[in-house]
Design an enzyme around this catalytic site. Structure first.
Site, PDB file in Angstrom:
ATOM      1  N   ASN A   9       0.894  -1.193  -0.172  1.00 46.86           N
ATOM      2  CA  ASN A   9      -0.301   0.026  -0.120  1.00 46.86           C
ATOM      3  C   ASN A   9       0.928   1.246   0.027  1.00 46.86           C
ATOM      4  O   ASN A   9       1.478   1.623   0.886  1.00 46.86           O
ATOM      5  CB  ASN A   9      -1.162  -0.072   1.029  1.00 46.86           C
ATOM      6  CG  ASN A   9      -1.985   1.588   1.700  1.00 46.86           C
ATOM      7  OD1 ASN A   9      -1.876   2.324   0.262  1.00 46.86           O
ATOM      8  ND2 ASN A   9      -2.637   1.592   2.581  1.00 46.86           N
ATOM      9  N   LYS A  11       0.371   4.614  -0.294  1.00 48.70           N
ATOM     10  CA  LYS A  11      -0.628   5.721   0.437  1.00 48.70           C
ATOM     11  C   LYS A  11       0.115   6.480  -0.561  1.00 48.70           C
ATOM     12  O   LYS A  11       0.118   6.319  -1.705  1.00 48.70           O
ATOM     13  CB  LYS A  11      -0.129   6.230   1.913  1.00 48.70           C
ATOM     14  CG  LYS A  11      -0.693   4.187   2.805  1.00 48.70           C
ATOM     15  CD  LYS A  11      -0.376   4.818   3.999  1.00 48.70           C
ATOM     16  CE  LYS A  11      -0.250   3.430   4.813  1.00 48.70           C
ATOM     17  NZ  LYS A  11      -0.298   3.652   6.663  1.00 48.70           N
ATOM     18  N   HIS A  96      -9.646   1.567   4.344  1.00 46.96           N
ATOM     19  CA  HIS A  96      -8.723   1.190   5.408  1.00 46.96           C
ATOM     20  C   HIS A  96      -8.772   2.486   6.308  1.00 46.96           C
ATOM     21  O   HIS A  96      -9.556   3.146   6.206  1.00 46.96           O
ATOM     22  CB  HIS A  96      -7.411   2.302   4.253  1.00 46.96           C
ATOM     23  CG  HIS A  96      -5.871   2.521   5.167  1.00 46.96           C
ATOM     24  ND1 HIS A  96      -5.843   3.307   6.417  1.00 46.96           N
ATOM     25  CD2 HIS A  96      -4.461   0.980   4.882  1.00 46.96           C
ATOM     26  CE1 HIS A  96      -4.113   2.562   6.283  1.00 46.96           C
ATOM     27  NE2 HIS A  96      -3.834   1.595   5.553  1.00 46.96           N
ATOM     28  N   GLU A  98      -6.842   4.687   7.450  1.00 45.52           N
ATOM     29  CA  GLU A  98      -6.985   6.625   7.427  1.00 45.52           C
ATOM     30  C   GLU A  98      -8.085   7.012   7.038  1.00 45.52           C
ATOM     31  O   GLU A  98      -8.968   7.999   6.286  1.00 45.52           O
ATOM     32  CB  GLU A  98      -5.824   6.680   6.382  1.00 45.52           C
ATOM     33  CG  GLU A  98      -4.269   6.762   7.049  1.00 45.52           C
ATOM     34  CD  GLU A  98      -3.173   5.331   6.689  1.00 45.52           C
ATOM     35  OE1 GLU A  98      -3.093   5.608   5.368  1.00 45.52           O
ATOM     36  OE2 GLU A  98      -2.290   4.972   7.501  1.00 45.52           O
ATOM     37  N   GLU A 168      -6.192  -5.015  10.333  1.00 45.84           N
ATOM     38  CA  GLU A 168      -5.114  -3.617  10.506  1.00 45.84           C
ATOM     39  C   GLU A 168      -5.188  -2.779  11.673  1.00 45.84           C
ATOM     40  O   GLU A 168      -6.083  -2.031  11.938  1.00 45.84           O
ATOM     41  CB  GLU A 168      -4.542  -2.573   9.271  1.00 45.84           C
ATOM     42  CG  GLU A 168      -4.899  -3.418   8.332  1.00 45.84           C
ATOM     43  CD  GLU A 168      -4.374  -2.827   6.864  1.00 45.84           C
ATOM     44  OE1 GLU A 168      -2.949  -2.541   6.502  1.00 45.84           O
ATOM     45  OE2 GLU A 168      -4.680  -0.818   7.129  1.00 45.84           O
ATOM     46  N   GLY A 174       1.901   1.933  10.399  1.00 47.99           N
ATOM     47  CA  GLY A 174       3.529   2.705  10.896  1.00 47.99           C
ATOM     48  C   GLY A 174       3.433   3.637  11.881  1.00 47.99           C
ATOM     49  O   GLY A 174       4.898   4.619  12.030  1.00 47.99           O
ATOM     50  N   SER A 214       2.997  -1.973  10.181  1.00 51.57           N
ATOM     51  CA  SER A 214       4.401  -1.770  11.166  1.00 51.57           C
ATOM     52  C   SER A 214       4.416  -3.115  10.548  1.00 51.57           C
ATOM     53  O   SER A 214       6.804  -3.931  11.152  1.00 51.57           O
ATOM     54  CB  SER A 214       4.325  -2.251  12.075  1.00 51.57           C
ATOM     55  OG  SER A 214       4.423  -0.201  12.494  1.00 51.57           O
TER      56      SER A 214
HETATM   57  P1  PGA Z   1       2.365   0.214   7.447  1.00 50.28           P
HETATM   58  O1  PGA Z   1       0.815   0.156   7.279  1.00 50.28           O
HETATM   59  O2  PGA Z   1       3.358  -0.892   6.344  1.00 50.28           O
HETATM   60  O3  PGA Z   1       2.964   1.833   6.816  1.00 50.28           O
HETATM   61  O4  PGA Z   1       2.388  -0.100   9.163  1.00 50.28           O
HETATM   62  C1  PGA Z   1       0.130  -0.915   6.656  1.00 50.28           C
HETATM   63  C2  PGA Z   1      -0.914  -0.451   6.153  1.00 50.28           C
HETATM   64  O5  PGA Z   1      -1.363   0.850   6.373  1.00 50.28           O
HETATM   65  O6  PGA Z   1      -1.654  -0.837   5.148  1.00 50.28           O
END
Ligand code: PGA
Length: 253
Positions: A9, A11, A96, A98, A168, A174, A214
């Site tokens: 992803n 982003k 997601h 976010e 998630e 993140g 992460s």
């Molecule tokens: P990350 O994000 O691996 O940077 O923690 C995962 C995601 O948001 O899908």
């Protein structure tokens, strides 16, 4: 046999030059996938055309990170499922955290996006997960139940056969603090069992459930070794070819 998937992803990262270098390195170094393993990158909309042309003759799939719940019309700034199909997308991330938290997407909107993706033949990667506050208040299972229920109520349990679920935990995204393999396994098992028990679906046994938050080259192997973890949705670590390839290798082991 349950399918495994490792999806990146990106982003809101990248530019034409960096993307080209990243994809070139991925193509050169990725192991050939086994029969039940897939790889994908989910990229920002403007790069779909260049990603399609870079990846179309490779075994790496691609997709988007969001989709409109509407088919077409006066929806300024939105991107429809048919548009994603025009660029050969196989996957689209929906729900997601976010999008849920920063852009006000409710579970109902997420369900509509999931339905729009499936109507067009795209495979939704449906993200579910709890915040730290929710985990601390002991309502993690309730939260995930509600997130899944909204989708199942709209599209039916059978729709899960053509979807990927990603667990998630918001507190792990993140942050550099991944869920432990035990925590991930516990929640993946919960999701599988919930689908099985509550909705009586055998689909549960075959369902691909990814872990995201992460995940990196150091912890991927242990996370992916858990019986109910079928791969990962990878954010930050998918932007570095070496990291992403190492995570993919961990999924194949
Ligand atoms: P990350 O994000 O691996 O940077 O923690 C995962 C995601 O948001 O899908």
């Amino acid at each position: 046999m349950r399918n495994k998937l490792v999806a990146g992803n990106w982003k809101m990262h990248g530019n034409l030059e960096d993307n080209a270098a990243l994809l070139e390195a991925l193509i050169a170094n990725m192991p050939k996938p086994g029969n039940n393993t897939g790889y994908a990158v989910c990229v920002p909309f403007p790069y779909l055309a260049s990603v399609q042309s870079a990846l179309q003759d490779t075994y790496i799939n691609w997709g988007a990170q969001n989709i409109s719940q509407y088919e077409k019309g006066a929806y300024t700034g939105e991107v429809s499922a048919d548009m994603l199909n025009d660029f050969g997308c196989r996957y689209v991330i929906v729900g997601h955290s976010e999008r849920r938290m920063l852009f006000g997407e409710t579970s109902q909107i997420v369900a509509e996006k999931y339905a729009a993706a499936q109507r067009a033949g795209l495979i939704p990667i449906l993200c579910v997960g709890e915040t730290l506050e929710q985990r601390d208040s002991d309502i993690t299972e309730q939260v995930i139940d509600e997130q899944l229920k909204a989708v199942i109520a709209l599209t039916g349990i059978e729709s899960l056969a053509k979807a990927v679920i990603a667990y998630e935990p918001v507190w792990a995204i993140g942050t550099g603090v991944n869920a432990t393999s035990e925590q991930a396994q516990e929640m993946h098992f919960f999701i599988r069992e919930l689908v099985w028990n509550k909705y009586g679906a055998e689909i549960a046994a075959d369902k691909t459930i990814l872990y995201g938050g992460s995940c990196n080259s150091k912890n991927a192997k242990e996370l992916f070794s858990m019986p109910d973890v079928d791969g990962g949705l990878i954010g930050g670590a998918s932007l570095k070819a070496e990291e992403f390839v190492a995570i993919i290798q961990a999924a194949g082991e």
